[in-house]
Design an enzyme around this catalytic site. Structure first.
Site, PDB file in Angstrom:
ATOM      1  N   HIS A  50       0.985  -1.095  -0.043  1.00 14.83           N
ATOM      2  CA  HIS A  50      -0.150   0.155   0.011  1.00 14.83           C
ATOM      3  C   HIS A  50       0.802   1.089   0.162  1.00 14.83           C
ATOM      4  O   HIS A  50       1.860   1.381  -0.801  1.00 14.83           O
ATOM      5  CB  HIS A  50      -0.776  -0.050   1.094  1.00 14.83           C
ATOM      6  N   HIS A 107      -2.392  -2.471  -9.493  1.00 21.55           N
ATOM      7  CA  HIS A 107      -3.435  -2.008  -8.715  1.00 21.55           C
ATOM      8  C   HIS A 107      -4.721  -2.653  -8.668  1.00 21.55           C
ATOM      9  O   HIS A 107      -5.324  -3.188  -9.583  1.00 21.55           O
ATOM     10  CB  HIS A 107      -3.946  -0.524  -9.182  1.00 21.55           C
ATOM     11  N   ASP A 113       2.863   5.361  -6.772  1.00 22.52           N
ATOM     12  CA  ASP A 113       3.938   5.272  -5.777  1.00 22.52           C
ATOM     13  C   ASP A 113       5.291   4.878  -6.566  1.00 22.52           C
ATOM     14  O   ASP A 113       6.337   4.943  -6.216  1.00 22.52           O
ATOM     15  CB  ASP A 113       3.857   3.995  -5.068  1.00 22.52           C
TER      16      ASP A 113
HETATM   17  N1  CMC Z   1       4.700  -7.278 -10.266  1.00 20.37           N
HETATM   18  C1  CMC Z   1       4.646  -8.279 -10.646  1.00 20.37           C
HETATM   19  N2  CMC Z   1       3.547  -9.105 -10.661  1.00 20.37           N
HETATM   20  C2  CMC Z   1       2.358  -8.555 -10.241  1.00 20.37           C
HETATM   21  C3  CMC Z   1       2.544  -7.328  -9.435  1.00 20.37           C
HETATM   22  C4  CMC Z   1       3.613  -6.692  -9.592  1.00 20.37           C
HETATM   23  N3  CMC Z   1       3.939  -5.425  -8.776  1.00 20.37           N
HETATM   24  N4  CMC Z   1       1.117  -6.920  -9.165  1.00 20.37           N
HETATM   25  C5  CMC Z   1       0.464  -7.763  -9.491  1.00 20.37           C
HETATM   26  N5  CMC Z   1       1.036  -8.891  -9.927  1.00 20.37           N
HETATM   27  C6  CMC Z   1       0.517 -10.212 -10.598  1.00 20.37           C
HETATM   28  C7  CMC Z   1       0.121 -11.280  -9.606  1.00 20.37           C
HETATM   29  O1  CMC Z   1       1.341 -12.036  -9.242  1.00 20.37           O
HETATM   30  C8  CMC Z   1      -0.926 -11.942 -10.130  1.00 20.37           C
HETATM   31  O2  CMC Z   1      -0.479 -12.591 -11.173  1.00 20.37           O
HETATM   32  P1  CMC Z   1      -1.118 -14.139 -11.095  1.00 20.37           P
HETATM   33  O3  CMC Z   1      -2.359 -13.836 -11.920  1.00 20.37           O
HETATM   34  O4  CMC Z   1      -0.299 -14.741 -12.261  1.00 20.37           O
HETATM   35  O5  CMC Z   1      -1.236 -14.950 -10.073  1.00 20.37           O
HETATM   36  C9  CMC Z   1      -1.712 -10.862 -10.780  1.00 20.37           C
HETATM   37  O6  CMC Z   1      -0.688  -9.845 -11.130  1.00 20.37           O
HETATM   38  C10 CMC Z   1      -2.720 -10.067  -9.976  1.00 20.37           C
HETATM   39  O7  CMC Z   1      -2.029  -9.645  -8.851  1.00 20.37           O
HETATM   40  P2  CMC Z   1      -2.664  -9.505  -7.451  1.00 20.37           P
HETATM   41  O8  CMC Z   1      -1.559  -9.608  -6.290  1.00 20.37           O
HETATM   42  O9  CMC Z   1      -4.006 -10.763  -7.380  1.00 20.37           O
HETATM   43  O10 CMC Z   1      -3.346  -8.178  -7.344  1.00 20.37           O
HETATM   44  P3  CMC Z   1      -4.062  -7.439  -6.342  1.00 20.37           P
HETATM   45  O11 CMC Z   1      -5.245  -6.719  -6.763  1.00 20.37           O
HETATM   46  O12 CMC Z   1      -4.580  -8.393  -5.023  1.00 20.37           O
HETATM   47  O13 CMC Z   1      -3.054  -6.590  -5.601  1.00 20.37           O
HETATM   48  C11 CMC Z   1      -1.263  -4.832  -5.652  1.00 20.37           C
HETATM   49  C12 CMC Z   1      -2.795  -5.222  -5.946  1.00 20.37           C
HETATM   50  C13 CMC Z   1      -1.125  -3.442  -5.533  1.00 20.37           C
HETATM   51  C14 CMC Z   1      -1.177  -5.050  -4.002  1.00 20.37           C
HETATM   52  C15 CMC Z   1      -0.380  -5.395  -6.382  1.00 20.37           C
HETATM   53  O14 CMC Z   1      -0.391  -5.144  -7.831  1.00 20.37           O
HETATM   54  C16 CMC Z   1       1.055  -5.156  -5.743  1.00 20.37           C
HETATM   55  O15 CMC Z   1       1.644  -5.818  -4.997  1.00 20.37           O
HETATM   56  N6  CMC Z   1       1.714  -3.958  -6.545  1.00 20.37           N
HETATM   57  C17 CMC Z   1       3.082  -3.893  -6.003  1.00 20.37           C
HETATM   58  C18 CMC Z   1       3.044  -3.135  -4.694  1.00 20.37           C
HETATM   59  C19 CMC Z   1       2.390  -1.525  -5.014  1.00 20.37           C
HETATM   60  O16 CMC Z   1       3.061  -0.882  -5.808  1.00 20.37           O
HETATM   61  N7  CMC Z   1       1.580  -1.010  -4.192  1.00 20.37           N
HETATM   62  C20 CMC Z   1       0.834   0.393  -4.496  1.00 20.37           C
HETATM   63  C21 CMC Z   1      -0.543   0.208  -5.019  1.00 20.37           C
HETATM   64  S1  CMC Z   1      -1.021   1.900  -5.474  1.00 20.37           S
HETATM   65  C22 CMC Z   1      -1.211   2.923  -3.968  1.00 20.37           C
HETATM   66  C23 CMC Z   1      -1.665   2.491  -2.676  1.00 20.37           C
HETATM   67  O17 CMC Z   1      -2.681   1.769  -2.806  1.00 20.37           O
HETATM   68  O18 CMC Z   1      -1.043   2.838  -2.167  1.00 20.37           O
END
Ligand code: CMC
Length: 433
Positions: A272, A311, A367
């Site tokens: 986050h 996201h 971010d």
């Molecule tokens: N790098 C590589 N793979 C990713 C990433 C990433 N940053 N984000 C998602 N994926 C992949 C994930 O492995 C999954 O793949 P598969 O379908 O093969 O299992 C797919 O994309 C869907 O990901 P998810 O984890 O189910 O998505 P989510 O909606 O639960 O998570 C997230 C959203 C923001 C937590 C995630 O994208 C992430 O961890 N990003 C990196 C951390 C980040 O930048 N966070 C800031 C978010 S924006 C500002 C805020 O909210 O504070």
């Protein structure tokens, strides 16, 4: 509306052969409680929705922030984020988020005056600052200080009194920069700098951070404005993890200081608001453009995540990231170019073209570029999540008050699907296997 003029959903329970008709409202929404009537027999609890991580559950009806994740649209109270970032100020946006409408000049002047004259914190808080180790993380320090403020304002418990709520809102928005600056100065071993009422919200913050000695401190106007724009972009983002924490804790009628400390804790995590810090650490670790292919292979093998990408809601370019990228250019004109930008741009180029990222709709989020700007402005990485928390305080408080005034809200309390052991008798320790 269906062909027969009905705005309902028909459900057949094939276990019993019974049919149910459930109202649809607000477009595509059904009330989860309407499912409860679906039962096998009278003794049955009734149907529930199972939704770990709330991926398809609306917890509130809200009038504050609108996101269209498919099309990369973000609006506060109906106003596009691009227009607010271009033409407004953080405190004007704060007023908009908190009150629902843009202020007139007199209203804005009064609001700015109130914020300006609540920036000081009780002197005892400085003793709390001194109790932290020199290398304490700024986010842990500020979170603790916010929770501590609860003990200074017993009137914060008067949640049904609009005046009492408003004064806590003013105090929190006003004092967060002071607390953040205290954490930074402690980290650097520098004496604390008190707020200056002649300065703007962001100029005063920069002064409390960077002023040395008794000399007058005048921040560069480009940096002052850039920080203000970044604050506007971070001010609210509807029902994310930390806002949900704020609403959830607040729903138990905890005071706003304790609720906000909980929201800050939720923000701290690297998935986050801690992502901006994690991005910087990741860029430093990659070190040079030559190392990017090997790094990206690791990401695609899921050995690690490309921080600052992806996201839950946006499946297009995060509109905040586009504005931040432009702001970065303005900041670098003043500070000089951050060499990490080359690595970031190359990562983005690859991510926007490679199947792994395209198939999963992974675009830069807010971010990804913010940390590069913060670093160029002289902030240590530990301050990055705090720089997110300062403006988000406004959104947390707007959402908290909306929750309190919403007649449909009660103490938040999700259900569970119990999958553990059935009832069994206690076994004395000597008789256990
Ligand atoms: N790098 C590589 N793979 C990713 C990433 C990433 N940053 N984000 C998602 N994926 C992949 C994930 O492995 C999954 O793949 P598969 O379908 O093969 O299992 C797919 O994309 C869907 O990901 P998810 O984890 O189910 O998505 P989510 O909606 O639960 O998570 C997230 C959203 C923001 C937590 C995630 O994208 C992430 O961890 N990003 C990196 C951390 C980040 O930048 N966070 C800031 C978010 S924006 C500002 C805020 O909210 O504070």
């Amino acid at each position: 509306m269906g062909d027969d003029g009905k705005n309902t959903l028909s459900i057949r329970d094939n276990r019993t052969g019974r049919d149910y008709e459930i109202d649809i409202h607000d477009g595509d929404v059904i009330r989860a409680m309407d499912l409860r009537q679906i039962k096998v027999d009278d003794g049955d609890f009734g149907m529930m929705a199972y939704d770990p991580a709330f991926t398809n559950t609306a917890s509130t009806r809200s009038t504050i922030t609108y996101i269209d994740g498919e099309n990369g649209i973000l609006r506060y109270r109906g106003y596009p984020i691009e227009q607010l970032a271009e033409r407004s100020s953080h405190l004007e946006v704060a007023y908009l988020l908190l009150k629902g409408e843009l202020p007139g000049q007199a209203e804005l002047d009064d609001f700015v005056h109130q914020i300006t004259f609540h920036t000081y914190v009780h002197e005892n808080i400085t003793e709390l600052v001194g109790a932290f180790r020199y290398d304490a993380h700024a986010m842990g320090m500020v979170t603790s200080m916010v929770a501590a403020l609860s003990t200074f304002y017993p009137d914060a418990k008067e949640l049904d009194d609009p005046k009492a709520r408003w004064i806590q809102i003013i105090r929190l928005v006003a004092k967060l920069p002071t607390l953040a600056a205290y954490a930074y100065r402690h980290h650097r071993g520098l004496p604390l700098v008190y707020p200056e009422n002649e300065l703007s919200y962001t100029a005063n913050f920069l002064s409390m951070l960077f002023k040395i000695g008794g000399r007058e401190y005048k921040p560069n106007p480009v940096l002052e404005r850039a920080l203000d724009v970044l604050f506007i972009l971070h001010a609210d983002h509807e029902q994310n993890c930390s806002t949900t924490a704020m609403r959830l804790i607040g729903s138990s009628r905890a005071d706003p200081y304790c609720s906000l400390a909980g929201a800050m804790s939720a923000l701290y995590g690297p998935l986050h608001g801690g992502a901006n810090e994690a991005v910087l650490r990741m860029l430093n670790r990659i070190g040079s453009v030559d190392n990017i292919p090997a790094f990206m292979e690791g990401v695609k093998k899921k050995e690690e995540r490309l921080m600052g990408f992806g996201h839950r809601v946006y499946k297009a370019y995060d509109p905040r990231a586009s504005i931040i990228k432009r702001t970065a250019d303005e900041v670098f004109e003043v500070t000089g170019r951050n060499p990490l930008l080359d690595i970031a741009l190359e990562l983005e180029k690859i991510a926007l073209s490679e199947d792994y990222f395209v198939e999963r709709n992974l675009y830069p989020n807010v971010d990804f570029y913010s940390g590069i700007i913060y670093q160029a402005m002289g902030f240590p990485v530990e301050m990055f999540p705090v720089l997110f928390a300062i403006p988000r305080t406004v959104g947390w408080l707007a959402q908290w008050e909306e929750m309190l005034l919403d007649g449909e809200q009660r103490i938040a309390r999700p259900r569970q699907v119990y999958v553990g052991q059935d009832a069994r008798d206690f076994v004395p320790i000597a008789d256990r296997d």
